[in-house]
Design a protein around this motif. Structure first.
Motif, PDB file in Angstrom:
ATOM      1  N   VAL D  29      33.317  23.490  47.605  1.00 38.35           N
ATOM      2  CA  VAL D  29      34.711  23.685  48.037  1.00 38.35           C
ATOM      3  C   VAL D  29      34.719  24.335  49.414  1.00 38.35           C
ATOM      4  CG1 VAL D  29      35.406  23.986  45.628  1.00 38.35           C
ATOM      5  CG2 VAL D  29      34.951  25.991  47.056  1.00 38.35           C
ATOM      6  N   ASP D  30      35.866  24.301  50.043  1.00 37.31           N
ATOM      7  CA  ASP D  30      36.003  24.941  51.357  1.00 37.31           C
ATOM      8  C   ASP D  30      35.959  26.458  51.141  1.00 37.31           C
ATOM      9  OD1 ASP D  30      36.731  26.035  53.701  1.00 37.31           O
ATOM     10  OD2 ASP D  30      38.649  24.966  53.896  1.00 37.31           O
ATOM     11  N   CYS D  31      34.978  27.120  51.682  1.00 38.81           N
ATOM     12  CA  CYS D  31      34.926  28.578  51.484  1.00 38.81           C
ATOM     13  C   CYS D  31      34.739  29.315  52.803  1.00 38.81           C
ATOM     14  CB  CYS D  31      33.848  28.942  50.469  1.00 38.81           C
ATOM     15  SG  CYS D  31      32.217  28.482  50.992  1.00 38.81           S
ATOM     16  N   GLY D  32      35.381  28.805  53.861  1.00 39.16           N
ATOM     17  CA  GLY D  32      35.424  29.553  55.113  1.00 39.16           C
ATOM     18  C   GLY D  32      34.688  28.905  56.263  1.00 39.16           C
ATOM     19  N   GLU D  33      34.928  29.457  57.456  1.00 40.38           N
ATOM     20  CA  GLU D  33      34.451  28.867  58.709  1.00 40.38           C
ATOM     21  C   GLU D  33      32.936  28.879  58.849  1.00 40.38           C
ATOM     22  OE1 GLU D  33      36.026  27.099  61.064  1.00 40.38           O
ATOM     23  OE2 GLU D  33      37.517  27.229  59.451  1.00 40.38           O
ATOM     24  N   ARG D  34      32.339  29.995  58.462  1.00 37.44           N
ATOM     25  CA  ARG D  34      30.893  30.128  58.696  1.00 37.44           C
ATOM     26  C   ARG D  34      30.120  29.047  57.941  1.00 37.44           C
ATOM     27  NH1 ARG D  34      27.442  31.315  62.439  1.00 37.44           N
ATOM     28  NH2 ARG D  34      25.363  31.433  61.526  1.00 37.44           N
ATOM     29  N   PRO D 189      26.695  33.813  54.764  1.00 33.55           N
ATOM     30  CA  PRO D 189      27.245  35.114  54.359  1.00 33.55           C
ATOM     31  C   PRO D 189      27.881  35.100  52.966  1.00 33.55           C
ATOM     32  CG  PRO D 189      28.822  33.997  55.745  1.00 33.55           C
ATOM     33  CD  PRO D 189      27.663  33.036  55.559  1.00 33.55           C
ATOM     34  N   THR D 190      28.218  36.307  52.476  1.00 35.70           N
ATOM     35  CA  THR D 190      29.093  36.421  51.308  1.00 35.70           C
ATOM     36  C   THR D 190      30.521  36.089  51.737  1.00 35.70           C
ATOM     37  OG1 THR D 190      29.336  38.748  51.862  1.00 35.70           O
ATOM     38  CG2 THR D 190      27.690  38.200  50.194  1.00 35.70           C
ATOM     39  N   LEU D 191      31.432  36.133  50.781  1.00 30.05           N
ATOM     40  CA  LEU D 191      32.814  35.764  51.089  1.00 30.05           C
ATOM     41  C   LEU D 191      33.614  36.974  51.563  1.00 30.05           C
ATOM     42  CD1 LEU D 191      33.544  33.610  47.884  1.00 30.05           C
ATOM     43  CD2 LEU D 191      32.680  32.835  50.110  1.00 30.05           C
ATOM     44  N   ASP D 192      34.342  36.823  52.658  1.00 23.98           N
ATOM     45  CA  ASP D 192      35.292  37.890  52.998  1.00 23.98           C
ATOM     46  C   ASP D 192      36.578  37.632  52.195  1.00 23.98           C
ATOM     47  OD1 ASP D 192      36.801  35.949  54.262  1.00 23.98           O
ATOM     48  OD2 ASP D 192      36.136  36.494  56.264  1.00 23.98           O
ATOM     49  N   GLN D 193      37.573  38.503  52.347  1.00 23.54           N
ATOM     50  CA  GLN D 193      38.755  38.422  51.500  1.00 23.54           C
ATOM     51  C   GLN D 193      39.478  37.073  51.621  1.00 23.54           C
ATOM     52  OE1 GLN D 193      41.085  42.004  51.665  1.00 23.54           O
ATOM     53  NE2 GLN D 193      42.866  41.030  50.705  1.00 23.54           N
ATOM     54  N   ALA D 194      39.595  36.606  52.853  1.00 29.28           N
ATOM     55  CA  ALA D 194      40.301  35.342  53.080  1.00 29.28           C
ATOM     56  C   ALA D 194      39.556  34.186  52.412  1.00 29.28           C
ATOM     57  CB  ALA D 194      40.432  35.099  54.588  1.00 29.28           C
ATOM     58  N   ASP D 195      38.220  34.177  52.566  1.00 30.96           N
ATOM     59  CA  ASP D 195      37.412  33.115  51.950  1.00 30.96           C
ATOM     60  C   ASP D 195      37.566  33.144  50.429  1.00 30.96           C
ATOM     61  OD1 ASP D 195      36.501  32.610  54.505  1.00 30.96           O
ATOM     62  OD2 ASP D 195      34.598  33.674  54.223  1.00 30.96           O
TER      63      ASP D 195
END
Ligand SMILES: Nc1ncnc2c1ncn2[C@@H]1O[C@H](COP(=O)(O)OP(=O)(O)OP(=O)(O)O)[C@@H](O)[C@H]1O
Ligand SMILES: Nc1ncnc2c1ncn2[C@@H]1O[C@H](COP(=O)(O)OP(=O)(O)OP(=O)(O)O)[C@@H](O)[C@H]1O
Ligand SMILES: Nc1ncnc2c1ncn2[C@@H]1O[C@H](COP(=O)(O)OP(=O)(O)OP(=O)(O)O)[C@@H](O)[C@H]1O
Ligand SMILES: Nc1ncnc2c1ncn2[C@@H]1O[C@H](COP(=O)(O)OP(=O)(O)OP(=O)(O)O)[C@@H](O)[C@H]1O
Ligand SMILES: Nc1ncnc2c1ncn2[C@@H]1O[C@H](COP(=O)(O)OP(=O)(O)OP(=O)(O)O)[C@@H](O)[C@H]1O
Ligand SMILES: Nc1ncnc2c1ncn2[C@@H]1O[C@H](COP(=O)(O)OP(=O)(O)OP(=O)(O)O)[C@@H](O)[C@H]1O
Ligand SMILES: [Mg+2]
Ligand SMILES: [Mg+2]
Ligand SMILES: [Mg+2]
Ligand SMILES: [Mg+2]
Ligand SMILES: [Mg+2]
Ligand SMILES: [Mg+2]
Lengths: 269, 269, 269, 269, 269, 269
Positions: D29-34, D189-195
């Motif tokens: 799934v989409d889990c952020g930019e990085r 990385p791990t997930l930040d809050q937004a991710d």
């Protein structure tokens, strides 16, 4: 009573008692309160094992300085228990064996004991079974693991067992976690002056007046070392006087006794 | 409910339950909130494994001091799960084996479990499986690596598995990275005064008035040690009183109880 | 008397005495009080072993700097004991053997000795038997454990044994616990000026007036090194004078003696 | 586009794709930019390998905390490459093998790949392949050396290869010199809050209003742990609610979610 | 006289002299007082061994920096001794052998030598025989123990032996206790300016005026390195001038000599 | 002239040249004075070996950071020497072999070379041959000892040999004593800005105006890394532009180049 028990040593069964007897070459004499107390408590454990339903396995460690009387004490408990299976596991019968052969022998003794309703196993000089030396330190982890497991593994249903360990390296066993694996641990001490006097009186090799001086000169000496010291001193300074002394015709010269004591003790410092 | 569950222990399947039963020699009694909470959470994991599609493998570690009740708890969860495959992996059945034989046996249990739709594997006393001693420290890296992989490897499609580990060396497992490999970890504590009182009341071996004093004397004692202590005290100071006490005719003398407690605890300090 | 004993070296039995004789290549001369004292005490132990009933095993360690005369002393005691079994265990006859073969050989000697009513075993250069080097340190734990057990294991009933060990690494043996395993330990020293003078006089290779100066130049030199030094100096600065000197026709030049002494000593600092 | 690629997962060739698919049990799934950026860069490397003449071997390391999505990412790149040879090398298929057998298997995969014009090899969890534990540290130098050489050895003329490594112990690989052996390294990385919020929205198991609170409670949680946490919470505090929640009939109670989160996280500190 | 001895090198017996000759590839030239002194003292030891009755075994260690001339010196002493048995033990002939094979070979040479009335054994580069590296340090204890015993073990009655060791790691040998095992140790130094000048004059490759400058630029260079340096410089900066220089037609350019010297020396700092 | 030599690469003999050619995948270009100087000096050694009588063995070490061009340089010297025997010893052809097999292979190459009048052996990446890792450190002492002996052992009479070693772990080799075993050592550096500019100009993939900026952005980058970086950048940010760029139709976007450079460099810090 403790001393009574010490005297009436009756063989529990054939050959094996011989091994146990050989562990108390100088017999068992009254050597103070602490030794007596430990013996009594250990005999309570023997009884507990006899009647217990909830704890099929009880384990007890005797620790104290080299020569303080641990092995002789454990052997005496074994003999006095009257259990059908009493066995001593000692490094003396396993010289030169590989770690895994030693393991196998140790496990074998436990397996044999499991067949007996009541059994006592003496793990004598555990640091030696573990091939311990302080440099490193080095030791056999294979045997350590085996003991750690055997000290917790329950005998089959209906069989009860007492394990008595002895060691003069309690700090080492502590750091292996082997101390914690025992239900209870007793410290077997060296002799204080009063205890030493009792032993010397029993031996009857000093002049009445010399006994106090002799006992005073021995600071916290372990029992076994005391027996060796007396025998060395009994030879006299030019040799040949041992027979006269043991037959009571002569007494040990206090000066020569001091000399020999000096040889034995001074080097260490 | 926890206690209810503790009582209605029904065998999940033939022989193996026997092994599990033997893990709770003193039965299961109510010994405080924390033990109850852990049991409930673990039973939720059992249910999750039963219904899950996304997590075919759930892993849970019970850690706490020696004798705090970890193995008995894990066995109880296994029994109560009613899963068709429940197996305990313990060092007791692998004494003296080489590292690679132990590995093979461990892997074998997992392979067997993979054939069952639902399975529980108990890795009992993981530090012992790893042949750990604090000196060095030494341990089997072969077995460590095997566990690290098995704790992450998914069962085949359609099979779900719960792995419960127990250990009293959580710091060591932490530094191996084995703690991180578990989905969740619970700390199984020693007994506080209130918990100890509950257990003593259940045993009914003290006079009413003595129970509080006895419980107070036990600071943070683990369950298993408490059972051993009570049985030792029940022999009485001269032996022979165990039967009278367990049948309720006599009570344990508080003084003798303090004595025995001293033997067990003082040595360590 | 010590010196007398030193002279009247009579073979105790066949071949083996040859080995013992080879241990005192430069004979036995009077080299001071300490050496004499140790010899006498050791001969008392010999007697004790002969008559003892309570201590079938007596053990004695001779420790001191390299070349101070330990092996020659032990060999002399063995020869003078007139015991039917006297054997030296030395690394020289076990070069290149594996640890376990060495162990087996050592144990074999003890087993043989157990068959004799009276026996002496010399463990020569224990650090070498243990394959010790200071770097690490490294050593054979298999052999260490074997010695630790053999030094405590009793001969069969009715057999008595004396074990004499020698070492120049007493600190190392101490940390292994091997020193504690001996009943008594004696320190064999280097030569002080007076002792050295005695030895030089006996050799008769210096002019009367030079002897004091020569002895003074040797600070705490061990016996064996002194013999080597004298022989090197006896060649003369251009060679060829050895025969003249040993036949008494010439004397060693003090200056050349100083030179050679410098070669031997200075490098170390 | 990244997400598009994530969806249209087409098998590159027979059986092996199954292995790769099993690496992303919870889909992509989409889990952020990085995560997106790394995927795109890696796909550029895939293209470079396809057309390159000067660099027949390109190597890329994905490093990041446990559960951050490295293996799923590597598998996806392998699948999306459409290369004729894509293979994952993982400790899971080599449990209990000796170091040299593992080596042989690894080399075999490379030799096979050399026969293909275009190939991708995934070295999954390199620290596990190396049998790494932090204590010591211990690891297999045989396998380390093998990887160090394979990561520099050129395929035969005309063959091009991409190697993707994953690890959560980048510091260890750094000190082995294995990081330097890779052409390029990406941090997953791990997930930040937004991710985390994005992922929770996709799962649709919280009430609209709770999602922000839930996401906020997760500080830098890795993806895989998040999936496990959600499934545990979905059972409900008394069990049995999982089906209702996944079918959308009920939502996860925020309080119960906090409880479970506490179980998982608190222990570590 | 030393130099005379250096010239009249006569083979002691067949093939083996060839090995010894190969140890002094650049011949033997006068290179200062210290080298001469050591040679003379060593020849005195040769004579002592020839005539001695009390010391059948004499041992001598040559230690000094790499390339200072130890091996060539030892070989020369062996050749000049005219002893019937002269043998060099070197790591060069034992590449890749196991520790125990090396041991066996070394012991074999000693056993052979014991059959000869007079023998010399050269233990060349002892640190290499011991497989020493500074990291750790690591070395073969099996071979160390073998040497320690062989350096003290007496040849059979009537046979005399000289052992010459060489090493450039005297500190290491010291900590093994191997230095102490030698009767005497000599330090073989690098060249001081005057010594270096002598050697350069002998080579006749510099213009008269340049010799002092060249010798000055060499601070404490070992002999062997000096020979290599001169040959490198003799090629000239563009190559091809070696023949002209050695035939005496040209001289080495001082500037080019400085350049090459810089290459060899600077890197180390 | 250096560059001329770089171009006219003629095979010395059959198959083996292929191996050497493969060591310079990106050809040989002019990359600054230091590289040129080392090449010239090494060619002087080649000549010295050709004509020498006194030094049958010359050894030279090329050390420098990973990717600086050491292997390509050594291969070029081998090819340009025109010697009948030129062989590269590399870990690539010995993957997974035991230490002793590697040893045997290395010795075999030397034995083969000894049969040739003139030979060059390249010991490539010596730390890899030694199975070195920094943790510990660990390495093969068997191979270390073999190299230490081979680097000093003379070829048979009449045969001359040049050994070229390469390493990027010069500190490690230093502490093993391997550096000292080489006659001379050269440091092969990374590229400074001017050198990098030269290489970029040769590649012709940047717009005229961008070259200086690009070269400036590369601080001390090694040659090999530069080639990889350029090829990665040539794909363009969306892929597909490599062909256009290498055919000269397009140029690399400076921004994209900076991005890729960031990926490669930043991670390390
Ligand atoms: N009351 C006693 N308790 C123990 N030993 C006694 C007692 N009375 C006499 N002895 C004698 O004292 C000696 C004690 O030696 P023992 O071998 O038991 O000591 P140990 O502590 O086991 O020594 P080690 O640490 O060397 O194993 C024995 O010879 C025994 O016969
Ligand atoms: N509620 C309970 N939970 C756990 N154990 C209980 C409980 N009630 C009674 N017990 C008894 O307490 C004992 C707990 O011992 P157990 O072997 O489980 O401890 P442990 O933590 O596994 O010890 P170790 O660290 O030595 O392995 C068992 O005999 C068990 O029958
Ligand atoms: N009274 C004496 N006591 C001991 N040795 C003597 C005496 N008189 C002469 N010697 C001679 O001195 C030498 C002593 O050497 P010995 O080998 O015994 O020393 P060591 O202490 O065993 O040396 P190492 O530590 O090297 O084993 C022998 O050659 C012996 O013949
Ligand atoms: N965009 C995504 N990228 C990666 N993984 C994703 C993504 N979306 C969902 N996932 C899921 O997240 C999980 C990531 O787990 P994965 O095993 O890849 O983590 P990991 O970093 O390899 O963990 P470990 O360090 O334990 O090896 C997989 O179940 C995968 O299906
Ligand atoms: N007087 C001399 N003494 C010693 N060597 C000399 C002398 N004159 C010339 N040489 C030459 O000097 C060189 C000395 O090298 P040698 O191998 O003996 O040194 P080394 O100290 O053994 O070195 P390494 O420490 O490397 O073993 C030999 O080539 C020898 O021929
Ligand atoms: N003048 C040059 N000298 C050396 N290499 C060059 C030169 N010009 C171009 N190159 C290229 O640069 C690259 C240098 O890589 P090489 O493998 O020799 O580096 P290395 O220092 O051996 O690296 P490593 O430390 O990884 O072994 C080769 O691809 C070679 O073709
Ligand atoms: Mg004992
Ligand atoms: Mg347990
Ligand atoms: Mg000696
Ligand atoms: Mg992964
Ligand atoms: Mg040499
Ligand atoms: Mg290279």
């Amino acid at each position: 009573d403790f001393l009574y028990a010490l005297q009436e040593i009756v063989p529990a069964f054939g050959a094996s008692t011989d091994d146990l007897e050989r562990c108390r070459l100088n017999g068992m004499v009254d050597c103070g309160e602490r030794h007596k107390h430990i013996y009594q408590r250990a005999m309570l454990l023997v009884e507990q094992v006899k009647v217990s339903k909830g704890s099929p396995l009880v384990t007890c460690l005797l620790e104290g300085p080299s020569g303080s009387g641990k092995t002789a004490m454990a052997a005496t408990i074994g003999i006095d228990s009257d259990f059908p299976y009493v066995k001593i596991i000692s490094a003396e019968t396993m010289i030169g064996l590989s770690e895994s052969s030693k393991c196998a022998q140790i496990v074998k003794v436990f397996e044999d004991a499991y067949k007996s309703q009541l059994s006592i196993i003496i793990l004598d000089d555990i640091e030696r079974l573990l091939e311990y030396v302080a440099i490193g330190p080095r030791f056999s982890n294979l045997i350590s693991q085996t003991l750690l497991v055997l000290l917790k593994r329950l005998p089959p249903k209906g069989k009860n067992m007492l394990v008595i360990g002895t060691t003069s390296e309690v700090g080492f066993l502590e750091s292996l976690g082997i101390c914690d694996a025992f239900s209870v641990t007793y410290h077997v001490p060296t002799l204080d002056q009063a205890d030493a006097k009792k032993v010397l009186q029993g031996l009857n090799v000093f002049a009445e007046d010399d006994i106090d001086l002799a006992a005073e000169a021995l600071h916290d000496m372990p029992l076994k070392k005391l027996y060796m010291l007396v025998e060395m001193a009994a030879q006299g300074s030019t040799g040949g006087s041992a027979e006269a002394i043991y037959s009571g015709k002569e007494k040990i010269s206090l000066n020569h006794f001091y000399d020999i004591l000096g040889d034995i003790v001074s080097i260490r410092h």
